[in-house]
Design an enzyme around this catalytic site. Sequence first.
Site, short mmCIF file in Angstrom:
data_model
loop_
_atom_site.label_atom_id
_atom_site.label_comp_id
_atom_site.label_asym_id
_atom_site.label_seq_id
_atom_site.Cartn_x
_atom_site.Cartn_y
_atom_site.Cartn_z
N THR A 99 0.86 -1.18 0.00
CA THR A 99 0.00 0.00 0.00
C THR A 99 0.89 1.23 0.00
OG1 THR A 99 -1.75 -1.17 1.19
CG2 THR A 99 -1.83 1.23 1.21
N LYS A 174 -7.86 1.17 -2.40
CA LYS A 174 -7.30 0.72 -1.12
C LYS A 174 -7.39 1.82 -0.06
CE LYS A 174 -5.24 -1.98 1.82
NZ LYS A 174 -3.91 -2.56 1.68
N LYS A 242 0.55 3.99 8.93
CA LYS A 242 1.17 4.37 7.66
C LYS A 242 0.13 4.58 6.58
CE LYS A 242 2.24 1.40 4.80
NZ LYS A 242 1.65 0.77 3.58
#
Length: 289
Positions: A99, A174, A242
Amino acid sequence: MTKKIAFLGMGVMGTPMSLNLMQAGFPVTVWNRSSSSPNLQRIRDSNGTVKDSIAAAVEDADYIFICVSDVPDVKEVLLGIKGAIHCAKPQALIIDFSTIGSPTARDIAEKLKAKHLRFLDAPISGGDIGAENGTLTIMVGGDRQDFEEAMPYFEAMGKNIYYCGETGSGQAVKMCNQVLCAVHMVALCEAIKLAEYQGIDPNLMIEVCQTGAAGSWAIANLGRKITMADFRPGFMIKHILKDLRLVQETLDNFPALPGFELATQQFKNTAQLADALEQGTQAMFRAYY
């Protein structure tokens, strides 16, 4: 002629994904930054090949898969001094399951294209459970023909595979997924606390609520982990933080998302607790003690 696969990154996700590829009959060569990782023995035990450098792993690979933690890690593995960009054969298809956000995916794709390498961004969802069971959701951005070519490999690792559009589109979906995951965790923790406050067994609440309109992946897979104080990582607190950072960078001048902001703060609060960064996202419950 059998196509060759290199898989870079043998973490919680990359290891079972590689094993599922091998179980499906695909030859896989792996590399991991830490040569002492116990996950490498799992690969060897399944007759996989382990190499000690990126160059050795990818030199004759038709497909190069990567699953690592953060943007700097992806850039180092793909574009760094010893990165795959310098040793992959022309027209190899590089698929990144990490990601990293849409802008980074587009930047990497352009740099690889200049070296005659193809690229798909293919972030995944489903946690360690989905990786182990081969039931991941895979969100793919890039050239449609490359997506179709890679489908047999996606199907060995995932159950729900979606073509989302041009490069960066997988990452865009995502980001939405991570907002949902983060806010779902707030809801799950608070529902468990409310059950306790009312004298209701939280496990009963989980059993009942996961069958109705409140059902979610989080309650079905992480609810009982919370009630058992099982905070072992499937997806670590440091990794969701993150991802939420990437969401924040994506938002730019977008209007505020209060639920996202609340979930981000709760994960930050959790991160201040001892050992929490290395625990699973269900460890948010610790912030409610």
